[in-house]
Structures are given as structure tokens and as C-alpha cells.
Motif scaffolding. Structure first.
Motif, mmCIF file in Angstrom:
data_model
loop_
_atom_site.group_PDB
_atom_site.id
_atom_site.type_symbol
_atom_site.label_atom_id
_atom_site.label_comp_id
_atom_site.label_asym_id
_atom_site.label_seq_id
_atom_site.Cartn_x
_atom_site.Cartn_y
_atom_site.Cartn_z
ATOM 1 N N HIS A 68 0.888 -1.164 0.000
ATOM 2 C CA HIS A 68 0.000 0.000 0.000
ATOM 3 C C HIS A 68 0.927 1.215 0.000
ATOM 4 O O HIS A 68 1.712 1.398 0.928
ATOM 5 C CB HIS A 68 -0.851 -0.056 1.274
ATOM 6 N N LEU A 69 0.872 2.034 -1.055
ATOM 7 C CA LEU A 69 1.688 3.246 -1.143
ATOM 8 C C LEU A 69 0.757 4.444 -1.160
ATOM 9 O O LEU A 69 -0.146 4.513 -1.999
ATOM 10 C CB LEU A 69 2.538 3.246 -2.412
ATOM 11 N N GLU A 70 0.990 5.378 -0.242
ATOM 12 C CA GLU A 70 0.174 6.584 -0.179
ATOM 13 C C GLU A 70 1.093 7.797 -0.226
ATOM 14 O O GLU A 70 1.932 7.985 0.644
ATOM 15 C CB GLU A 70 -0.674 6.612 1.087
ATOM 16 N N LEU A 71 0.918 8.607 -1.261
ATOM 17 C CA LEU A 71 1.725 9.812 -1.439
ATOM 18 C C LEU A 71 0.919 11.032 -1.009
ATOM 19 O O LEU A 71 -0.208 11.225 -1.462
ATOM 20 C CB LEU A 71 2.158 9.979 -2.899
ATOM 21 N N VAL A 72 1.540 11.845 -0.143
ATOM 22 C CA VAL A 72 0.907 13.069 0.332
ATOM 23 C C VAL A 72 1.830 14.242 -0.028
ATOM 24 O O VAL A 72 2.839 14.456 0.628
ATOM 25 C CB VAL A 72 0.668 13.032 1.857
ATOM 26 N N PRO A 73 1.489 14.980 -1.107
ATOM 27 C CA PRO A 73 2.277 16.170 -1.447
ATOM 28 C C PRO A 73 1.767 17.379 -0.656
ATOM 29 O O PRO A 73 0.570 17.634 -0.618
ATOM 30 C CB PRO A 73 2.025 16.344 -2.942
ATOM 31 N N VAL A 74 2.686 18.102 -0.024
ATOM 32 C CA VAL A 74 2.309 19.253 0.788
ATOM 33 C C VAL A 74 3.012 20.495 0.217
ATOM 34 O O VAL A 74 4.220 20.644 0.372
ATOM 35 C CB VAL A 74 2.703 19.056 2.272
ATOM 36 N N PRO A 75 2.249 21.365 -0.475
ATOM 37 C CA PRO A 75 2.858 22.580 -1.030
ATOM 38 C C PRO A 75 3.366 23.496 0.085
ATOM 39 O O PRO A 75 2.702 23.676 1.102
ATOM 40 C CB PRO A 75 1.713 23.254 -1.790
ATOM 41 N N GLU A 76 4.559 24.036 -0.122
ATOM 42 C CA GLU A 76 5.151 24.998 0.799
ATOM 43 C C GLU A 76 5.589 26.201 -0.013
ATOM 44 O O GLU A 76 5.580 26.166 -1.242
ATOM 45 C CB GLU A 76 6.327 24.365 1.540
ATOM 46 N N ALA A 77 5.986 27.269 0.633
ATOM 47 C CA ALA A 77 6.357 28.511 -0.060
ATOM 48 C C ALA A 77 7.499 28.301 -1.051
ATOM 49 O O ALA A 77 7.480 28.846 -2.152
ATOM 50 C CB ALA A 77 6.730 29.577 0.963
ATOM 51 N N ASP A 78 8.492 27.501 -0.686
ATOM 52 C CA ASP A 78 9.664 27.333 -1.543
ATOM 53 C C ASP A 78 9.741 25.974 -2.233
ATOM 54 O O ASP A 78 10.783 25.592 -2.763
ATOM 55 C CB ASP A 78 10.940 27.590 -0.742
ATOM 56 N N GLY A 79 8.651 25.205 -2.223
ATOM 57 C CA GLY A 79 8.664 23.914 -2.898
ATOM 58 C C GLY A 79 7.519 23.028 -2.452
ATOM 59 O O GLY A 79 6.487 23.498 -1.982
ATOM 60 N N ILE A 80 7.732 21.718 -2.599
ATOM 61 C CA ILE A 80 6.712 20.731 -2.244
ATOM 62 C C ILE A 80 7.352 19.659 -1.380
ATOM 63 O O ILE A 80 8.352 19.048 -1.768
ATOM 64 C CB ILE A 80 6.097 20.086 -3.511
ATOM 65 N N HIS A 81 6.785 19.450 -0.219
ATOM 66 C CA HIS A 81 7.226 18.386 0.683
ATOM 67 C C HIS A 81 6.463 17.128 0.293
ATOM 68 O O HIS A 81 5.227 17.153 0.191
ATOM 69 C CB HIS A 81 6.926 18.789 2.135
ATOM 70 N N LEU A 82 7.164 16.028 0.056
ATOM 71 C CA LEU A 82 6.536 14.768 -0.338
ATOM 72 C C LEU A 82 6.654 13.759 0.798
ATOM 73 O O LEU A 82 7.761 13.493 1.279
ATOM 74 C CB LEU A 82 7.199 14.195 -1.589
ATOM 75 N N ASP A 83 5.537 13.222 1.226
ATOM 76 C CA ASP A 83 5.507 12.155 2.226
ATOM 77 C C ASP A 83 4.999 10.898 1.551
ATOM 78 O O ASP A 83 3.964 10.922 0.879
ATOM 79 C CB ASP A 83 4.572 12.498 3.394
ATOM 80 N N LEU A 84 5.708 9.790 1.729
ATOM 81 C CA LEU A 84 5.281 8.500 1.189
ATOM 82 C C LEU A 84 5.108 7.530 2.345
ATOM 83 O O LEU A 84 6.065 7.247 3.075
ATOM 84 C CB LEU A 84 6.299 7.929 0.202
ATOM 85 N N TYR A 85 3.895 7.034 2.485
ATOM 86 C CA TYR A 85 3.601 6.010 3.472
ATOM 87 C C TYR A 85 3.632 4.681 2.737
ATOM 88 O O TYR A 85 2.746 4.378 1.942
ATOM 89 C CB TYR A 85 2.250 6.266 4.138
ATOM 90 N N LEU A 86 4.687 3.918 2.967
ATOM 91 C CA LEU A 86 4.890 2.610 2.338
ATOM 92 C C LEU A 86 4.541 1.566 3.386
ATOM 93 O O LEU A 86 5.193 1.476 4.431
ATOM 94 C CB LEU A 86 6.339 2.472 1.870
#
Length: 158
Positions: A68-86
Motif C-alpha cells: 500500500h503506497l500513499e503519497l501526500v504532497p504538501v505545497p510549501e512557499a519554496d517547494g513541495i514536501h513529499l511524504d510516502l507512506y509505504l
């Protein structure tokens, strides 16, 4: 057989209401009361409780093989934080001993390879994409879990 009867009654009732233009509920006199109730709890509960592919962190989910792979992209002022729950597919236990690389295509078509690190406290992999471009991003998450290759495709917008 029971489900077919319920579906048939629902369709017939909907057609009758539509044809009459009324809002009254129609019930068939020879239908047992338990059959006339299409929202019986036993028909709804299994679908909602056994769905291992549902997002649990608010992201996009890909179920592939036993994972089960869940990607959570979180926009920030200077880019995008990517969280992957594997996680394992059935029990959703975190997979901690994997190598993960996010291959991201930016809105302008350029490619970025981001090795992802594991955060033990948050039980997920993470990376930061330093891009402020607005538009659609496409990502391929390439994982190596003890020699087993597991890939998943995602897309998101900023």
C-alpha cells in the motif's frame, strides 16, 4: 437473488416516482418489510471496513502486489514536501527497510530524481522538491524492498 430483488424494486420505484412527478414513497404491498429497506447495515458495513486501498493520510493511494503506497504532497512557499507512506497491503504496517526514489516530472517537462529518507517517528519516507512552478506534477515512486522492485505512479498539482 435478494440483492437483485432489491435493485429491481429500487429501479421500479424510481421510475414510478419519476413518471408521476411526485415525491411520495411507493411500497409494494406484497414485499416483506426487510426487503423494502435497501440501506440495511449488513450490506454497507463490509464495503467500508474492508477497503485496504482507502487513503488514511489524505493522499493518493496505489495498491500494488502486497504493498500500500500513499503519497501526500504538501505545497510549501519554496517547494513541495513529499511524504510516502509505504505499508504492507493487508495490515498497513510500515515498511522501514526500503530504498525509495521519487522520479518527478515538473510542469515544464524537466525531470528531478529525489532520494527519499525514512522518518522513524512519522513512519514514512520523505523528500523535498524545490519547485515553485504552478501546474501538474507527475511522479513515479521507485522502491526496492529487500530486492523486490515496487513502483507506483502519482500526479498532483501545485
Amino acid at each position: 437473488m435478494r440483492n437483485q430483488l432489491i435493485q429491481s424494486l429500487l429501479i421500479t420505484g424510481a421510475l414510478a416516482l419519476t413518471a408521476c412527478g411526485g415525491t411520495e414513497t411507493a411500497t409494494a404491498p406484497d414485499v416483506p418489510a426487510e426487503t423494502a429497506n435497501p440501506a440495511a447495515p449488513e450490506t454497507v458495513a463490509p464495503e467500508t471496513t474492508d477497503d485496504h486501498s482507502a487513503a488514511t493520510k489524505g493522499g493518493q493511494v496505489v495498491e500494488t502486489g502486497a504493498y500500500h503506497l500513499e503519497l501526500v504532497p504538501v505545497p510549501e512557499a519554496d517547494g513541495i514536501h513529499l511524504d510516502l507512506y509505504l505499508q504492507t497491503g493487508d495490515t498497513h504496517e510500515a515498511v522501514t527497510d526500503a530504498t525509495v526514489v521519487a522520479q518527478v516530472q515538473l510542469p515544464d517537462g524537466t525531470q528531478e530524481a529525489l532520494p527519499m529518507e525514512y522518518d522513524a517517528a512519522g513512519e514514512h519516507f520523505f523528500a523535498f522538491l524545490p519547485s515553485q512552478a504552478a501546474g501538474e506534477y507527475k511522479a513515479v515512486l521507485q522502491t526496492d524492498i529487500n530486492g523486490e522492485k515496487v513502483n507506483a505512479r502519482f500526479s498532483f498539482a501545485k
